[in-house]
Design an enzyme around this catalytic site. Structure first.
Site, short mmCIF file in Angstrom:
data_model
loop_
_atom_site.label_atom_id
_atom_site.label_comp_id
_atom_site.label_asym_id
_atom_site.label_seq_id
_atom_site.Cartn_x
_atom_site.Cartn_y
_atom_site.Cartn_z
N ARG A 20 -6.40 61.79 47.45
CA ARG A 20 -6.23 61.22 46.11
C ARG A 20 -6.36 62.29 45.02
NH1 ARG A 20 -8.06 54.98 46.33
NH2 ARG A 20 -7.57 54.64 48.51
N CYS A 52 -11.60 41.21 50.07
CA CYS A 52 -12.10 42.40 49.35
C CYS A 52 -10.96 43.23 48.77
CB CYS A 52 -13.01 43.24 50.24
SG CYS A 52 -12.21 43.95 51.67
N ARG A 92 -2.84 55.43 48.48
CA ARG A 92 -3.85 55.29 49.53
C ARG A 92 -4.33 56.67 49.91
NH1 ARG A 92 -4.30 51.97 54.59
NH2 ARG A 92 -6.30 52.98 54.29
N ARG A 114 -7.80 45.33 41.58
CA ARG A 114 -8.89 45.09 40.61
C ARG A 114 -8.87 46.16 39.52
NH1 ARG A 114 -13.37 47.99 40.04
NH2 ARG A 114 -13.03 49.07 42.01
N ARG A 115 -8.77 47.42 39.94
CA ARG A 115 -8.75 48.50 38.94
C ARG A 115 -7.48 48.43 38.09
NH1 ARG A 115 -10.83 52.63 43.55
NH2 ARG A 115 -13.06 52.63 43.05
N LYS A 140 -18.92 46.96 50.08
CA LYS A 140 -17.76 46.30 49.48
C LYS A 140 -16.64 46.05 50.49
CE LYS A 140 -15.79 50.57 47.50
NZ LYS A 140 -14.39 50.75 47.53
N ASP A 141 -16.70 46.72 51.67
CA ASP A 141 -15.69 46.48 52.71
C ASP A 141 -16.01 45.28 53.59
OD1 ASP A 141 -14.28 48.73 51.88
OD2 ASP A 141 -15.26 50.06 53.32
#
Length: 333
Positions: free
Chosen positions: A159, A246, A153, A131-132, A83-84
């Site tokens: 996190r 992305c 981040r 997106r989330r 996805k990166d």
């Protein structure tokens, strides 16, 4: 006695997750080729910048340094989170293998082991992903839930610490990442793909090498999973046709409808069935969740790269016709 063979050099980011997934690939390549594989740690701009991904442009920030190392001959191959990867593939580099995909879903790690729907009113949920944010806010609005999405981040530890020390009620992470570092038991809820579509390519890895190393490409091909490859190709084709990077608020998932629900439940009966149709779903939205374009299409499972690309482009065209472009803010080229 035969001479010991030179080790293959695998370029990887330094993060705990990158090292874990690269280590797994290294073991598999070593088993297949009979050659030792050594990890070469490379620091990328995305690892050192403290800015939010959406601000630094997302696209390629974790990939460029690894690709330079490949082109300079400092490493033989590299492992990326797929996805990166930017959607345009450089001619000098080959995507030699896309291994079997891990669970593409997102999960939450919440205080008091809460499920998403049990979070208190006004719950603060951390994620660095537009997106989330878009999909969580849209879901909350349509289901009468009151949440606040907070941009964050950092690596997985950072996190999760936001929740442990009480600054946030929950954080959203990729299931595949937690699984690869052996911390899946910390997830308190899986977010169904009907609720939050993952990032294009989420859960999949990309193994890249220089395009003119035919022997290495042939060796790495043993790790390639044809279905995962066509699925992520369709998803990334949709992303490219939306001209989005992305870090854009785009979700996409290509899956096999008869298998998806049983596999999400962990039903072993799903494995081994022959399925002839693939469903591609796409979503784009504003981070506040006020505006969302979400569409899907179903067709024969693509048998070629071009068929997978066409599936993604066609769904993107429908999404653009319904106003998707206006929801993405700054479009990345």
């Amino acid at each position: 006695m035969s001479e010991p063979r030179e080790p293959l050099r695998l370029g990887t980011r330094r993060s705990k997750l990158a090292m874990a997934q690269s280590g797994q690939v290294a073991e598999a390549v070593s088993r297949m080729t009979g050659r030792p594989v050594e990890l070469v740690e490379i620091t990328t701009y995305g690892d050192t910048s403290r800015e939010h991904l959406a601000q630094i442009g997302g696209t390629g920030v974790f990939v460029t340094a690894l690709r330079y190392a490949l082109l300079r001959g400092e490493v033989d191959f590299a492992v990326h989170s797929l996805k990166d990867l930017p959607t345009a593939q450089p001619e000098e580099l080959a995507l030699a293998a896309v291994p079997v995909r891990e669970d593409p879903r997102d999960v939450i790690v919440a205080r008091d082991a809460l499920k998403f729907t049990d979070l208190p009113r006004g719950a603060r949920i951390g994620t660095g992903s537009p997106r989330r944010m878009a999909q969580l806010n849209a879901y909350a609005r349509s289901h009468g839930l009151d949440i606040e999405t907070v941009p964050i981040r950092g690596n997985v530890d950072t996190r999760i610490d936001y929740v442990r020390d009480g600054r946030l009620d929950a954080v959203v992470l990729a299931a595949a990442g937690l699984s690869r570092i052996g911390r899946m038991d910390e997830a308190t809820d899986f977010l169904s793909v009907d609720m939050v579509l993952p990032a294009p390519g989420q859960g999949a890895l990309a193994i890249e090498c220089v395009a003119d190393d035919a022997d290495l490409i042939a060796a790495l091909a043993g790790l390639d999973d044809p279905f995962t490859r066509v699925a992520v190709t369709a998803e990334r084709s949709l992303l490219a046709a939306l001209e989005a990077g992305c870090s854009a608020p785009v979700g996409a998932l290509a899956d096999l409808p008869p298998l998806s629900a049983p596999l999400e439940r962990g039903d072993p009966q799903a494995d081994g069935q022959i399925v002839k149709e693939m469903r591609l779903r796409g979503v784009v939205g504003t981070p506040d969740g006020q505006s969302l374009v979400q569409l899907s299409t179903t067709g024969p499972v693509p048998e070629t790269h071009d068929q997978a690309m066409t599936l993604g482009r066609e769904l993107a065209a429908e999404m653009l016709a319904q106003g998707a472009a206006g929801l993405m803010g700054e479009r990345a080229h």
